[in-house]
Structures are given as C-alpha cells and as structure tokens.
Design a protein around this motif. Structure first.
Motif, PDB file in Angstrom:
ATOM      1  N   GLU A  64       1.688 -12.505  -4.963  1.00 60.19           N
ATOM      2  CA  GLU A  64       1.257 -11.830  -3.624  1.00 60.19           C
ATOM      3  C   GLU A  64       2.368 -10.929  -3.474  1.00 60.19           C
ATOM      4  N   ALA A  65       2.027  -9.511  -3.614  1.00 60.95           N
ATOM      5  CA  ALA A  65       2.879  -9.253  -3.155  1.00 60.95           C
ATOM      6  C   ALA A  65       3.119  -8.319  -1.142  1.00 60.95           C
ATOM      7  N   MET A  66       1.928  -9.200  -0.113  1.00 57.99           N
ATOM      8  CA  MET A  66       2.724  -9.003   0.851  1.00 57.99           C
ATOM      9  C   MET A  66       3.501 -10.200   1.428  1.00 57.99           C
ATOM     10  N   ALA A 118      -6.302 -10.406  -9.643  1.00 57.49           N
ATOM     11  CA  ALA A 118      -6.885 -10.773  -9.250  1.00 57.49           C
ATOM     12  C   ALA A 118      -6.689 -10.418  -7.843  1.00 57.49           C
ATOM     13  N   VAL A 138       3.938  -7.347  -8.925  1.00 61.28           N
ATOM     14  CA  VAL A 138       3.426  -6.954 -10.065  1.00 61.28           C
ATOM     15  C   VAL A 138       4.254  -5.655 -10.430  1.00 61.28           C
ATOM     16  N   SER A 176       5.478 -10.866  -3.278  1.00 59.73           N
ATOM     17  CA  SER A 176       6.078 -10.077  -5.122  1.00 59.73           C
ATOM     18  C   SER A 176       5.109  -9.504  -5.611  1.00 59.73           C
ATOM     19  N   ILE A 224      -2.336 -12.661  -9.981  1.00 57.02           N
ATOM     20  CA  ILE A 224      -1.542 -11.884  -9.252  1.00 57.02           C
ATOM     21  C   ILE A 224      -3.387 -11.913  -7.843  1.00 57.02           C
ATOM     22  N   GLY A 225      -2.554 -12.131  -7.447  1.00 57.39           N
ATOM     23  CA  GLY A 225      -3.415 -12.052  -5.636  1.00 57.39           C
ATOM     24  C   GLY A 225      -3.459 -13.165  -5.019  1.00 57.39           C
TER      25      GLY A 225
HETATM   26  P1  AMP Z   1      -8.699 -10.184  -2.375  1.00 55.30           P
HETATM   27  O1  AMP Z   1      -8.786  -8.683  -1.669  1.00 55.30           O
HETATM   28  O2  AMP Z   1      -8.368 -10.893  -0.717  1.00 55.30           O
HETATM   29  O3  AMP Z   1      -9.289 -10.366  -3.807  1.00 55.30           O
HETATM   30  O4  AMP Z   1      -7.282 -10.167  -2.125  1.00 55.30           O
HETATM   31  C1  AMP Z   1      -6.640  -9.639  -3.327  1.00 55.30           C
HETATM   32  C2  AMP Z   1      -4.153  -9.381  -3.047  1.00 55.30           C
HETATM   33  O5  AMP Z   1      -3.977  -9.152  -4.400  1.00 55.30           O
HETATM   34  C3  AMP Z   1      -4.204  -9.428  -2.000  1.00 55.30           C
HETATM   35  O6  AMP Z   1      -3.611  -9.958  -1.018  1.00 55.30           O
HETATM   36  C4  AMP Z   1      -3.790  -8.303  -2.266  1.00 55.30           C
HETATM   37  O7  AMP Z   1      -2.210  -7.736  -1.182  1.00 55.30           O
HETATM   38  C5  AMP Z   1      -2.685  -8.589  -3.676  1.00 55.30           C
HETATM   39  N1  AMP Z   1      -2.428  -7.657  -5.002  1.00 55.30           N
HETATM   40  C6  AMP Z   1      -2.284  -6.439  -4.707  1.00 55.30           C
HETATM   41  N2  AMP Z   1      -1.771  -6.136  -6.036  1.00 55.30           N
HETATM   42  C7  AMP Z   1      -1.214  -6.487  -6.202  1.00 55.30           C
HETATM   43  C8  AMP Z   1       0.076  -6.876  -6.926  1.00 55.30           C
HETATM   44  N3  AMP Z   1       0.787  -5.345  -8.034  1.00 55.30           N
HETATM   45  N4  AMP Z   1       1.107  -7.813  -6.966  1.00 55.30           N
HETATM   46  C9  AMP Z   1       0.460  -8.631  -6.172  1.00 55.30           C
HETATM   47  N5  AMP Z   1       0.003  -8.901  -5.933  1.00 55.30           N
HETATM   48  C10 AMP Z   1      -1.021  -7.795  -5.532  1.00 55.30           C
END
Ligand code: AMP
Ligand code: FAD
Length: 472
Positions: free
Chosen positions: A211-213, A276, A245, A243, A187-188
C-alpha cells in the motif's frame, strides 16, 4: 425509430434498479447493456452481480467456512481432520449464484415490462441513443424523453503493472483463480484488495499487501483502522504501508515486483499478483463529449445533487458520478432519478451511506470519523463497547472488535457509528436508520434490544456515550 419515456444505459445496480422503478411508475422504459469486456455473453447486473459484490461475497463465505473448520471448529468440539479445499467446486458454486441472480434481473425486466436491449449505448443529439455492436457498428437508434446514464466503472490500472489476467490480475481475475496460489501479492489495501486478499489467505496463500499510503484504511475511523491492522496482521496478512510499486516482470511463471518503501528499493516474488488500486468511471465510447456532456478530468460525469447532468433530460447515477463507488448508493440514486422523472421529489442522503468491508471480522461504518470531527474542532462524546463483553459474541466465539458511537456533545445527535466485529455488515443498518431519523445516542440507549444478540453492543455503546454502560 422506437421512442421511450426513459432509456437507461447500463444494467448494473444503478441502471437496472432505475429501469424497474421507471417501469413501476408507468414510464415506457428500455435498458441498454453491452456486457462486461471480460465475457462474450451479455448478462445483466453490471459489475456488482457479475464480477463484484456477489461473486466476492460467495468466495468470502466459502473461504470463511474453510478457515472456521481448519482453525476454530476444534474449540466447539468438532473434529475435522484433513481439511482440504476443492477450488473448482467453490468456483462452480460462485458461478451458479451469479447466474441465478443475473438471470433473475432478466426475469424482473420481463415482469415489469422493461425492454432489454443488448448493445453499447452511444449518446446522439436530441436525446437519441445509438445501439452499437462490439465492433462499434450502429445496429439501431432509439429516442427518449429522458436518459439515465449508469455505465459504472472498471478496474483502474497503474502504468508499471501490465495486467495479463494470468499472473497479474485485476479484481475480476482474482475471483477466478483455479488453484490457491502459494504466494500472492496485492497492490492496494483498499476494500477490494483486503477482501480478495482475505479469500486466498484463508485458503492457504501467503499474502503480502503493498500500500502506497502511510496510513492503513485512511478513510476509516482511526480506532477501527488500528484494530483492523492488528487483527489482520495476527491472521497472517502481511500489510506493508508506504510501499509503492514501481515495476513488475513475469519470469519463470512468477511475478517479480520492485517497490519502494521508506527503507528504499525493495523486491518481492509471488505466484500471482492482484492489482486493486481503485476503479475508474466508464465514459469511453459513450459519446458524452460529442454531445456536450460535462465530464471532469478524472472521467466522472458532472451532476448536481439530484443527479442531473448539464444536458436537459439526461441524468447520471452510480459509479460514473461523484460519491462512494458502492452498489447501494448507485441503486438509491437510480430510484430517486426514476421518481424525479415521474414528477416526485425524492432525496438521496449521501452523508449517510453505509460502508462495509467484508473481511472477518467485518468492518462497517456510517457518518463522520473521529479524526475529521477533531480537525473541525467539534465537541463530541464517544462511547465504545467491545464484543469481548457481549454474551452472544462469547457464545459464538467471536470476541474481536468493538462498536463505537460518536455523538454531538451538546445535542447528543449521532454523528457516526463505526463497527469492527462479527456481523458488522448487518449491525450497521440500525445505525443508518437511526441517523436517517436524526436520532440521538440516548434514543438508541432507550431502545430495547433483544438478548442475547450482537445488537446489544449497539445499545451498550450508546449507553457508553453517557458513561453508563452496564456490562463493562
Ligand atoms: P481503493 O481506492 O479503496 O480501492 O484502494 C486502492 C488503494 O491502492 C489505495 O489505498 C491506494 O493508495 C493504493 N495504491 C494506488 N497505487 C498504488 C501503487 N502503485 N502501489 C501501492 N499502492 C497503490
Ligand atoms: P456497474 O455495476 O459497473 O454497471 C454498469 C454497467 O453498464 C455494466 O454492466 C457495463 O457493462 C454497462 N455499460 C457501460 N457502458 C455502457 C454502454 N456505453 N452501453 C451499454 N452498457 C454499458 N459495492 C458494494 O456496495 N458492496 C460490495 O460488497 C462490493 N463489492 C465489490 C467487490 C468487487 C470485487 C468490485 C469490483 C466491486 C464491488 N463493489 C461493491 C462496487 C460495486 O460493484 C459498484 O459500486 C456497483 O456495481 C456500481 O453500480 P453501477 O450500476 O454504477 O455500475
């Protein structure tokens, strides 16, 4: 009560470097370290040396060798049949590297005369600090003329996902798998997710990154992000954007993940799941609010450009304050604060902090990204050079990626350098130095680079800023 010129709380790259620099400058210095929550033993070096930069790079190197032998050695005429990975040996090697480096810090403390104190530091009024044991009992109290808080950060959690360090792990757990999971969810798609996902993918896991974004590597230059997505996809990393979670459940030794994508509700079942999703600053139990320390709503200690907090004599550096959560940024702040306490006037240029993602190819950048400059309406010139056209890259068999230099159209001052390719983590140092000195693209174009080296790509990209690249 023992009295010190400086008490440093936390012995990560921010704290231990600050402590050594203080001692070098003749200040009587103590550094308090409580040890990481995941182990009983108190070791120095913080996240970076114990469960971050160093162990992750050890595994990235091991898995890179493995993948090279399995997929690429053949093209060099090297026949390596029946390649297999002994995970226990790989992990032992990693642990030995960590032990050598963390005990090395203890040696550096001794050599420089830093007093190393085991325990949890808790701020008290009048620049006193309680040293507590793990149960929270005060073991001793010391006093300081200056305090440097360098308590770092810990993995962030998300409510629907309960980390158990067996099936659902954070970055620390992901460094410690004792076997290659057949299937792995991450995740991430940030730096940590991509690096750890790469380690296990190279060793044979089928990896899906959620990845949510909507944008991949949204904080990187758009061309780099686009190339990285293409190359990682080609390697078999299944990156699913947009995507989010929503729920996870462990059943029958598997992790069932429910997530939402632009196509609606989705599900995925994997053997292991790495969370992550970023990191949060460590201020819990520090006693900050009790003594009136300003801490923002996200838990970061508020500091000015010289890492001064709102309290006289108290500084904070590294992951626990604003700015990129990177080891070298923490260390530079630690050095600058030590020098400021000693009466010097140092500076840390947060606009020129290099970023590296240790995937393969590596990704590294410094300065501004093109999409931000475009949004600001800046007139820019851009020069790129692909590794495909580099003699050295060809000889290495590493032709993926490129170097991109962005300069101001009028002054030619370099505004940003972005690299995806072999050795990007080392190549970026030239760009950082150039930008620190306020160099123009022409300065790099007029600098002699050895042949054949990957750094010639930097030279050619600088020539390309003025549309006069030679080898393309
Ligand atoms: P970083 O802050 O660079 O370590 O990256 C963490 C990533 O996790 C970011 O790109 C967030 O968009 C992603 N993220 C946070 N929460 C979620 C979630 N529930 N599902 C998928 N991705 C997530
Ligand atoms: P930390 O390293 O977190 O150290 C803080 C220390 O303070 C810890 O040892 C903690 O136990 C101690 N502490 C906390 N509270 C107290 C207290 N009250 N009393 C006493 N001690 C306390 N960065 C890079 O630049 N390059 C990389 O390649 C890289 N890879 C990474 C890979 C992973 C998997 C992870 C998780 C991180 C990575 N990072 C990387 C980030 C890097 O580890 C951090 O930016 C860096 O460690 C921050 O340093 P710091 O000194 O601020 O904090």
């Amino acid at each position: 009560m023992d009295k010190y010129d400086v008490v440093v709380i936390g012995a990560g790259p921010g704290g231990y470097v600050a402590a050594i620099r203080c001692a070098q400058l003749g200040l009587k210095t103590a550094c308090i370290e409580r040890g990481l929550a995941t182990t009983d033993k108190v070791t120095l070096g913080g996240t970076c040396l114990n469960v971050g930069c160093i162990p992750s790079k050890a595994l990235l190197d091991s898995s890179h060798h493995y993948e090279h032998l399995a997929l690429h050695a053949k093209s060099h005429g090297i026949i390596a049949n029946n390649i297999s990975i002994d995970v226990a040996t790989m992990q032992k090697r990693k642990e030995k590297i960590v032990k050598t480096l963390t005990t090395g810090i203890a040696g550096l403390f001794k050599k420089n005369g830093v007093t190393s104190i085991e325990g949890s530091g808790k701020l008290q009024p009048n620049l006193n600090v309680d040293v507590c044991d793990r149960a929270g009992n005060v073991v001793t109290t010391i006093s300081a003329t200056n305090i440097i808080i360098a308590t770092g950060s810990a993995p962030a959690a998300i409510p629907p996902v309960a980390v158990d360090q067996q099936y659902i792990v954070d970055s620390t757990g992901a460094l410690n798998f004792d076997a290659v999971p057949e299937s792995l969810g991450v995740i991430g798609a940030g730096v940590i997710g991509l690096e750890l996902g790469s380690v296990w993918r190279r060793l044979g896991s089928k990896v899906v990154v959620l990845e949510a974004m909507p944008d991949f590597l949204g904080s990187a230059d758009k061309d780099i992000a686009k190339e990285a997505k293409k190359l990682f996809g080609r390697q078999g990393l299944d990156i699913r954007l947009e995507s989010t979670v929503r729920h996870t459940k462990v059943a029958n030794k598997k992790v069932e993940i429910s997530y939402e994508s632009s196509d609606g509700a989705q599900s995925l079942t994997v053997d292991k799941l790495i969370v992550a999703v970023g990191r949060v600053p460590n201020t819990l139990g520090l006693g900050g609010s009790e003594v009136g320390l300003n801490i923002d709503s996200r838990g970061f200690i508020t500091v000015d450009e010289n890492c001064r907090t709102n309290l006289e004599g108290i500084f904070a550096v590294g992951d626990v304050v604003r700015g990129p959560m990177l080891a070298h940024k923490a260390s530079e702040e630690g050095i600058a604060v030590a020098e400021r306490i000693a009466g010097q006037s140092p500076h840390v240029n947060l606009a020129i902090v290099p970023w590296v993602i240790y995937t393969w190819p590596e990704i590294a950048w410094v300065g501004e990204i093109e999409q931000d400059l475009a949004a600001q309406g800046r007139d820019i010139s851009v020069g790129s050079f692909p590794f495909m056209a580099s003699g050295r890259a060809r000889a290495m068999g590493e032709v993926d990626g490129f170097i991109k230099i962005i300069a101001d159209k009028h002054s030619d001052t370099i505004l940003g350098v972005h690299i995806i390719g072999p050795g990007a983590s080392e190549l970026i140092a030239e760009a950082v130095l150039a930008m620190e000195y306020g160099a123009s693209a022409e300065d790099i174009a007029r600098t002699i680079h050895a042949h054949p080296t990957l750094s010639e790509g930097m030279h050619e990209a600088a020539l390309a800023v003025d549309s006069r690249t030679i080898h393309l």
